[in-house]
Design a protein around this motif. Structure first.
Motif, PDB file in Angstrom:
ATOM      1  N   ARG A  47       0.807  -1.220   0.000  1.00 21.63           N
ATOM      2  CA  ARG A  47       0.000   0.000   0.000  1.00 21.63           C
ATOM      3  C   ARG A  47       0.845   1.277   0.000  1.00 21.63           C
ATOM      4  NH1 ARG A  47      -5.821   1.461   1.616  1.00 21.63           N
ATOM      5  NH2 ARG A  47      -5.617   3.690   1.396  1.00 21.63           N
ATOM      6  N   TYR A  50       0.953   2.770  -3.357  1.00 20.48           N
ATOM      7  CA  TYR A  50      -0.328   3.377  -3.726  1.00 20.48           C
ATOM      8  C   TYR A  50      -0.514   4.719  -3.023  1.00 20.48           C
ATOM      9  CZ  TYR A  50      -5.358   4.206  -3.750  1.00 20.48           C
ATOM     10  OH  TYR A  50      -6.602   4.783  -3.865  1.00 20.48           O
ATOM     11  N   ASP A  51      -0.209   4.770  -1.753  1.00 17.83           N
ATOM     12  CA  ASP A  51      -0.426   5.991  -0.964  1.00 17.83           C
ATOM     13  C   ASP A  51       0.381   7.179  -1.481  1.00 17.83           C
ATOM     14  OD1 ASP A  51      -2.273   4.781   0.702  1.00 17.83           O
ATOM     15  OD2 ASP A  51      -0.805   4.301   2.250  1.00 17.83           O
ATOM     16  N   ASN A  52       1.481   6.908  -2.174  1.00 17.45           N
ATOM     17  CA  ASN A  52       2.321   7.986  -2.700  1.00 17.45           C
ATOM     18  C   ASN A  52       1.859   8.504  -4.062  1.00 17.45           C
ATOM     19  OD1 ASN A  52       4.119   8.235  -0.515  1.00 17.45           O
ATOM     20  ND2 ASN A  52       5.222   6.425  -1.188  1.00 17.45           N
ATOM     21  N   LYS A  58      -4.297   7.344  -8.448  1.00 17.24           N
ATOM     22  CA  LYS A  58      -4.973   6.383  -7.567  1.00 17.24           C
ATOM     23  C   LYS A  58      -6.240   5.848  -8.229  1.00 17.24           C
ATOM     24  CE  LYS A  58      -3.353   8.036  -3.081  1.00 17.24           C
ATOM     25  NZ  LYS A  58      -3.704   8.706  -1.815  1.00 17.24           N
ATOM     26  N   ILE A 121      -8.712  -1.955  -1.519  1.00 17.58           N
ATOM     27  CA  ILE A 121      -8.963  -0.527  -1.301  1.00 17.58           C
ATOM     28  C   ILE A 121     -10.367  -0.176  -1.785  1.00 17.58           C
ATOM     29  CG2 ILE A 121      -8.287   1.801  -2.037  1.00 17.58           C
ATOM     30  CD1 ILE A 121      -5.345   0.652  -2.127  1.00 17.58           C
TER      31      ILE A 121
END
Length: 153
Positions: A47, A50-52, A58, A121
Protein backbone atom coordinates in the motif's frame (compact mmCIF):
# COMPACT_ATOMS: atom_id res chain seq x y z
CA UNK A 1 0.56 -20.73 -1.82
CA UNK A 2 3.54 -20.25 -4.12
CA UNK A 3 1.14 -19.86 -7.06
CA UNK A 4 -0.90 -17.31 -5.11
CA UNK A 5 2.22 -15.26 -4.27
CA UNK A 6 3.39 -15.43 -7.92
CA UNK A 7 7.04 -15.32 -6.89
CA UNK A 8 6.81 -12.26 -4.67
CA UNK A 9 9.29 -13.05 -1.85
CA UNK A 10 7.62 -10.71 0.63
CA UNK A 11 4.30 -12.46 0.15
CA UNK A 12 5.86 -15.90 0.60
CA UNK A 13 7.54 -14.77 3.81
CA UNK A 14 4.31 -13.38 5.28
CA UNK A 15 2.24 -16.39 4.25
CA UNK A 16 4.88 -18.82 5.55
CA UNK A 17 4.98 -17.21 8.98
CA UNK A 18 1.18 -17.03 9.09
CA UNK A 19 0.68 -20.71 8.27
CA UNK A 20 3.66 -22.23 10.09
CA UNK A 21 2.50 -25.21 12.16
CA UNK A 22 -1.02 -25.21 10.69
CA UNK A 23 -2.82 -28.26 9.27
CA UNK A 24 -3.37 -28.87 5.56
CA UNK A 25 -7.04 -28.05 6.05
CA UNK A 26 -6.08 -24.69 7.59
CA UNK A 27 -3.75 -24.01 4.64
CA UNK A 28 -6.55 -24.77 2.16
CA UNK A 29 -8.95 -22.57 4.08
CA UNK A 30 -6.40 -19.76 4.25
CA UNK A 31 -5.82 -19.95 0.49
CA UNK A 32 -9.56 -19.58 -0.14
CA UNK A 33 -9.61 -16.61 2.22
CA UNK A 34 -6.55 -15.00 0.56
CA UNK A 35 -8.21 -15.36 -2.84
CA UNK A 36 -11.29 -13.51 -1.59
CA UNK A 37 -9.74 -11.27 1.10
CA UNK A 38 -5.96 -10.88 0.74
CA UNK A 39 -3.50 -10.96 3.64
CA UNK A 40 -3.56 -7.65 5.51
CA UNK A 41 0.16 -7.79 6.24
CA UNK A 42 1.11 -8.15 2.56
CA UNK A 43 -1.29 -5.43 1.48
CA UNK A 44 -0.02 -3.00 4.11
CA UNK A 45 3.50 -3.19 2.69
CA UNK A 46 2.32 -2.86 -0.92
CA UNK A 47 0.00 0.00 0.00
CA UNK A 48 2.93 2.37 0.54
CA UNK A 49 3.37 2.62 -3.24
CA UNK A 50 -0.33 3.38 -3.73
CA UNK A 51 -0.43 5.99 -0.96
CA UNK A 52 2.32 7.99 -2.70
CA UNK A 53 0.23 8.45 -5.86
CA UNK A 54 -1.77 11.58 -6.73
CA UNK A 55 -5.57 11.25 -6.75
CA UNK A 56 -5.70 10.90 -10.56
CA UNK A 57 -3.23 8.02 -10.54
CA UNK A 58 -4.97 6.38 -7.57
CA UNK A 59 -8.26 6.31 -9.49
CA UNK A 60 -6.56 4.88 -12.58
CA UNK A 61 -4.78 2.26 -10.46
CA UNK A 62 -8.08 1.19 -8.86
CA UNK A 63 -9.87 1.00 -12.22
CA UNK A 64 -7.08 -1.13 -13.68
CA UNK A 65 -7.09 -3.41 -10.62
CA UNK A 66 -10.87 -3.84 -10.68
CA UNK A 67 -11.64 -3.86 -14.40
CA UNK A 68 -8.84 -3.36 -16.91
CA UNK A 69 -5.96 -5.70 -16.11
CA UNK A 70 -5.11 -7.51 -19.34
CA UNK A 71 -6.93 -5.03 -21.60
CA UNK A 72 -5.29 -3.15 -24.44
CA UNK A 73 -3.72 0.08 -23.25
CA UNK A 74 -5.42 2.23 -25.91
CA UNK A 75 -8.86 0.82 -25.00
CA UNK A 76 -8.27 1.56 -21.32
CA UNK A 77 -7.09 5.08 -22.12
CA UNK A 78 -10.23 5.76 -24.20
CA UNK A 79 -12.45 4.58 -21.36
CA UNK A 80 -10.59 6.57 -18.72
CA UNK A 81 -10.66 9.77 -20.81
CA UNK A 82 -14.46 9.47 -20.73
CA UNK A 83 -14.21 9.34 -16.93
CA UNK A 84 -12.31 12.66 -16.95
CA UNK A 85 -9.00 11.14 -15.97
CA UNK A 86 -5.68 11.87 -17.66
CA UNK A 87 -4.78 8.30 -18.57
CA UNK A 88 -1.80 8.79 -20.87
CA UNK A 89 0.08 10.56 -18.09
CA UNK A 90 -1.40 8.49 -15.25
CA UNK A 91 -0.60 5.11 -16.76
CA UNK A 92 2.92 6.38 -17.43
CA UNK A 93 3.27 7.23 -13.74
CA UNK A 94 2.04 3.75 -12.77
CA UNK A 95 4.61 2.22 -15.13
CA UNK A 96 7.40 4.41 -13.72
CA UNK A 97 6.50 3.26 -10.19
CA UNK A 98 6.37 -0.40 -11.32
CA UNK A 99 2.71 -0.73 -10.35
CA UNK A 100 1.78 -1.84 -13.88
CA UNK A 101 3.67 -2.91 -16.98
CA UNK A 102 2.77 -3.01 -20.66
CA UNK A 103 3.13 -6.31 -22.52
CA UNK A 104 4.61 -6.73 -25.99
CA UNK A 105 1.00 -6.95 -27.22
CA UNK A 106 0.32 -3.53 -25.60
CA UNK A 107 -1.91 -4.90 -22.83
CA UNK A 108 -1.80 -3.66 -19.24
CA UNK A 109 -0.23 -6.11 -16.82
CA UNK A 110 -0.39 -5.97 -13.02
CA UNK A 111 0.91 -8.42 -10.41
CA UNK A 112 -1.95 -10.36 -8.85
CA UNK A 113 -1.11 -9.06 -5.37
CA UNK A 114 -1.16 -5.46 -6.64
CA UNK A 115 -4.58 -6.23 -8.10
CA UNK A 116 -5.62 -7.64 -4.73
CA UNK A 117 -4.44 -4.41 -3.10
CA UNK A 118 -6.50 -2.29 -5.49
CA UNK A 119 -9.58 -4.40 -5.00
CA UNK A 120 -9.13 -4.34 -1.23
CA UNK A 121 -8.96 -0.53 -1.30
CA UNK A 122 -12.08 -0.39 -3.50
CA UNK A 123 -13.91 -2.87 -1.23
CA UNK A 124 -13.31 -0.54 1.73
CA UNK A 125 -15.77 1.97 0.20
CA UNK A 126 -18.32 -0.24 1.97
CA UNK A 127 -17.02 -3.61 3.18
CA UNK A 128 -20.40 -5.14 3.98
CA UNK A 129 -22.71 -3.35 1.53
CA UNK A 130 -21.61 -3.76 -2.09
CA UNK A 131 -24.41 -1.44 -3.22
CA UNK A 132 -22.53 1.50 -1.71
CA UNK A 133 -19.26 0.79 -3.53
CA UNK A 134 -18.10 2.79 -6.54
CA UNK A 135 -16.59 -0.30 -8.17
CA UNK A 136 -18.00 -3.84 -8.38
CA UNK A 137 -16.04 -6.67 -10.01
CA UNK A 138 -16.87 -9.84 -8.08
CA UNK A 139 -19.82 -11.68 -9.61
CA UNK A 140 -21.42 -12.44 -6.21
CA UNK A 141 -21.39 -8.75 -5.28
CA UNK A 142 -22.80 -7.69 -8.65
CA UNK A 143 -25.53 -10.32 -8.41
CA UNK A 144 -26.43 -9.21 -4.88
CA UNK A 145 -26.68 -5.56 -5.88
CA UNK A 146 -28.76 -6.29 -8.97
CA UNK A 147 -31.12 -8.83 -7.41
CA UNK A 148 -31.66 -6.95 -4.15
CA UNK A 149 -31.62 -3.53 -5.84
CA UNK A 150 -29.26 -2.14 -3.18
CA UNK A 151 -27.53 0.48 -5.32
CA UNK A 152 -26.82 3.71 -3.43
CA UNK A 153 -25.99 6.95 -5.19
Amino acid sequence: MVQYAKGLPLALNVIGSDLFGKTIEEWESALKKYERIPSREILDVLRVSYDNLDDNEKEIFLDIACFFKGNFRQDVEKTLVASRFFPEYGIGVLIDKSLVTISDANTIKMHDLMQDLGRDIARKDSPFDPGKRRRLWHCDDVLEVLTKNTVSA
